[in-house]
Scaffold this motif. Structure first.
Motif, PDB file in Angstrom:
ATOM      1  N   PRO A  33       0.802  -1.231   0.000  1.00 35.46           N
ATOM      2  CA  PRO A  33       0.000   0.000   0.000  1.00 35.46           C
ATOM      3  C   PRO A  33       0.828   1.271   0.000  1.00 35.46           C
ATOM      4  CG  PRO A  33      -0.106  -1.106   2.137  1.00 35.46           C
ATOM      5  CD  PRO A  33       0.537  -2.062   1.188  1.00 35.46           C
ATOM      6  N   PHE A  34       1.999   1.254   0.631  1.00 38.12           N
ATOM      7  CA  PHE A  34       2.791   2.481   0.676  1.00 38.12           C
ATOM      8  C   PHE A  34       3.385   2.803  -0.696  1.00 38.12           C
ATOM      9  CE2 PHE A  34       2.904   0.957   5.099  1.00 38.12           C
ATOM     10  CZ  PHE A  34       2.332   2.067   5.723  1.00 38.12           C
ATOM     11  N   LEU A  35       3.762   1.768  -1.456  1.00 37.40           N
ATOM     12  CA  LEU A  35       4.259   2.022  -2.808  1.00 37.40           C
ATOM     13  C   LEU A  35       3.129   2.499  -3.715  1.00 37.40           C
ATOM     14  CD1 LEU A  35       6.799  -0.879  -3.468  1.00 37.40           C
ATOM     15  CD2 LEU A  35       7.206   1.428  -2.606  1.00 37.40           C
ATOM     16  N   ARG A  36       1.942   1.936  -3.550  1.00 36.37           N
ATOM     17  CA  ARG A  36       0.799   2.418  -4.329  1.00 36.37           C
ATOM     18  C   ARG A  36       0.502   3.877  -3.983  1.00 36.37           C
ATOM     19  NH1 ARG A  36      -1.759  -2.109  -2.449  1.00 36.37           N
ATOM     20  NH2 ARG A  36      -3.402  -0.824  -1.513  1.00 36.37           N
ATOM     21  N   ALA A  37       0.623   4.225  -2.708  1.00 33.37           N
ATOM     22  CA  ALA A  37       0.384   5.614  -2.301  1.00 33.37           C
ATOM     23  C   ALA A  37       1.417   6.544  -2.921  1.00 33.37           C
ATOM     24  CB  ALA A  37       0.405   5.726  -0.782  1.00 33.37           C
ATOM     25  N   ALA A  38       2.674   6.090  -2.982  1.00 35.52           N
ATOM     26  CA  ALA A  38       3.714   6.908  -3.606  1.00 35.52           C
ATOM     27  C   ALA A  38       3.409   7.134  -5.079  1.00 35.52           C
ATOM     28  CB  ALA A  38       5.076   6.244  -3.435  1.00 35.52           C
ATOM     29  N   LEU A  39       2.970   6.080  -5.760  1.00 37.33           N
ATOM     30  CA  LEU A  39       2.649   6.208  -7.182  1.00 37.33           C
ATOM     31  C   LEU A  39       1.422   7.102  -7.390  1.00 37.33           C
ATOM     32  CD1 LEU A  39       3.287   2.511  -8.253  1.00 37.33           C
ATOM     33  CD2 LEU A  39       4.697   4.491  -8.830  1.00 37.33           C
ATOM     34  N   GLU A  40       0.464   7.020  -6.506  1.00 37.67           N
ATOM     35  CA  GLU A  40      -0.714   7.886  -6.621  1.00 37.67           C
ATOM     36  C   GLU A  40      -0.337   9.351  -6.417  1.00 37.67           C
ATOM     37  OE1 GLU A  40      -3.395   6.214  -3.793  1.00 37.67           O
ATOM     38  OE2 GLU A  40      -3.616   4.339  -4.934  1.00 37.67           O
ATOM     39  N   LEU A  41       0.549   9.614  -5.453  1.00 40.15           N
ATOM     40  CA  LEU A  41       1.007  10.984  -5.243  1.00 40.15           C
ATOM     41  C   LEU A  41       1.792  11.482  -6.459  1.00 40.15           C
ATOM     42  CD1 LEU A  41       1.403  13.487  -3.526  1.00 40.15           C
ATOM     43  CD2 LEU A  41       3.265  12.302  -2.327  1.00 40.15           C
ATOM     44  N   PHE A  42       2.636  10.618  -6.991  1.00 36.70           N
ATOM     45  CA  PHE A  42       3.409  10.955  -8.188  1.00 36.70           C
ATOM     46  C   PHE A  42       2.474  11.268  -9.356  1.00 36.70           C
ATOM     47  CE2 PHE A  42       6.176   9.264 -11.787  1.00 36.70           C
ATOM     48  CZ  PHE A  42       7.063  10.333 -11.788  1.00 36.70           C
ATOM     49  N   ALA A  43       1.438  10.448  -9.531  1.00 35.17           N
ATOM     50  CA  ALA A  43       0.467  10.699 -10.598  1.00 35.17           C
ATOM     51  C   ALA A  43      -0.221  12.044 -10.403  1.00 35.17           C
ATOM     52  CB  ALA A  43      -0.568   9.574 -10.638  1.00 35.17           C
ATOM     53  N   GLY A  44      -0.544  12.380  -9.164  1.00 40.85           N
ATOM     54  CA  GLY A  44      -1.156  13.670  -8.896  1.00 40.85           C
ATOM     55  C   GLY A  44      -0.233  14.828  -9.248  1.00 40.85           C
ATOM     56  N   MET A  45       1.057  14.674  -8.982  1.00 40.85           N
ATOM     57  CA  MET A  45       2.029  15.713  -9.343  1.00 40.85           C
ATOM     58  C   MET A  45       2.094  15.884 -10.858  1.00 40.85           C
ATOM     59  SD  MET A  45       4.977  14.511  -6.618  1.00 40.85           S
ATOM     60  CE  MET A  45       6.230  15.708  -7.090  1.00 40.85           C
ATOM     61  N   ILE A  46       2.005  14.766 -11.576  1.00 34.68           N
ATOM     62  CA  ILE A  46       2.037  14.822 -13.048  1.00 34.68           C
ATOM     63  C   ILE A  46       0.797  15.528 -13.576  1.00 34.68           C
ATOM     64  CG2 ILE A  46       1.975  13.396 -15.127  1.00 34.68           C
ATOM     65  CD1 ILE A  46       3.590  11.296 -13.365  1.00 34.68           C
ATOM     66  N   HIS A  47      -0.351  15.208 -13.031  1.00 26.50           N
ATOM     67  CA  HIS A  47      -1.594  15.865 -13.462  1.00 26.50           C
ATOM     68  C   HIS A  47      -1.536  17.363 -13.174  1.00 26.50           C
ATOM     69  CE1 HIS A  47      -3.138  12.020 -14.456  1.00 26.50           C
ATOM     70  NE2 HIS A  47      -3.424  11.626 -13.223  1.00 26.50           N
ATOM     71  N   THR A  48      -0.990  17.727 -12.014  1.00 25.49           N
ATOM     72  CA  THR A  48      -0.860  19.137 -11.666  1.00 25.49           C
ATOM     73  C   THR A  48       0.062  19.855 -12.642  1.00 25.49           C
ATOM     74  OG1 THR A  48      -1.248  18.675  -9.322  1.00 25.49           O
ATOM     75  CG2 THR A  48      -0.128  20.739  -9.854  1.00 25.49           C
ATOM     76  N   ALA A  49       1.078  19.131 -13.142  1.00 28.72           N
ATOM     77  CA  ALA A  49       2.026  19.713 -14.107  1.00 28.72           C
ATOM     78  C   ALA A  49       1.438  19.806 -15.509  1.00 28.72           C
ATOM     79  CB  ALA A  49       3.306  18.885 -14.136  1.00 28.72           C
TER      80      ALA A  49
END
Length: 214
Positions: A33-49
């Protein structure tokens, strides 16, 4: 260590284990779950960019690339091993995968919005890391996010067998987050966050969130 030597050993080792490696990792993210959370946060940063292409460098069988795609990221994979790329294309036929080396990325300058290297730096010797991070900075757009995952430690060991008992010849490097952070800063990245994983477990890891400086 000769550059051609460790690259050739890594390529041939993962060609040998590609199918069994993919079988063992299939569904692995479901239990982390922690790696999935990291990837979800990363995806959010990409969408924000604003979105755009994202390179998963050292993608292996493409399970992380596919997970990012499910999160709405325009992700594609690059791996040193042609065998791994074949498996990734087999398992994820709608996604883009290509053979390439992080030591000499065949991507245009500032051509990707973000870049991911999830436990794919572990076979790269220390003296090659500055070159790798230099390529990461070159291909990521100014201000673009970078996500790294790696083993924590101070040792390097030779792995001679793995993933179903197949022969391998790769060095596995465990590193301290402070050293990786210093390399990133020298390459022109700002490190924004650090997650430590498995602190009470046998195999400790770290995830670093960084951003290319303008």
């Amino acid at each position: 260590m000769n550059a051609d030597g460790w690259l050739a050993d890594t390529r041939s080792s993962y060609d040998t284990v590609a199918v069994s490696y993919a079988d063992q990792l299939r569904g692995a993210l479901a239990g982390t779950p922690f790696l999935r959370a990291a990837l979800e946060l990363f995806a959010g940063m990409i969408h924000t960019a604003g979105g755009g292409p994202v390179a998963d460098v050292g993608c292996g069988p493409g399970h992380v690339t596919a997970h990012l795609h499910e999160l709405g990221v325009d992700a594609f994979g690059i791996d040193l091993s042609p065998g791994m790329v074949d498996v990734a294309r087999r398992d994820h036929p709608d996604l883009r995968f290509e053979v390439g080396s992080m030591t000499d990325l065949n991507l245009a300058d500032a051509s990707v919005t973000a870049l991911l290297a999830f436990w794919s730096l572990i076979h790269v010797p220390d003296d090659a890391i500055p070159t790798v991070f230099g390529h990461f900075r070159r291909v990521v757009r100014p201000g673009g996010p970078l996500l790294l995952g790696f083993h924590i430690g101070d040792e390097s060991r030779l792995k001679t067998e793995g993933y179903g008992g197949h022969p391998m010849k790769v060095h596995v490097h465990h590193r301290q987050p402070a050293q990786v952070t210093a390399w990133l800063r020298d390459a022109g990245f700002t490190v924004e966050a650090q997650w430590l994983l498995g602190l009470d477990g046998h195999l400790r890891g770290a995830v670093l969130f960084a951003r290319r400086q303008s």
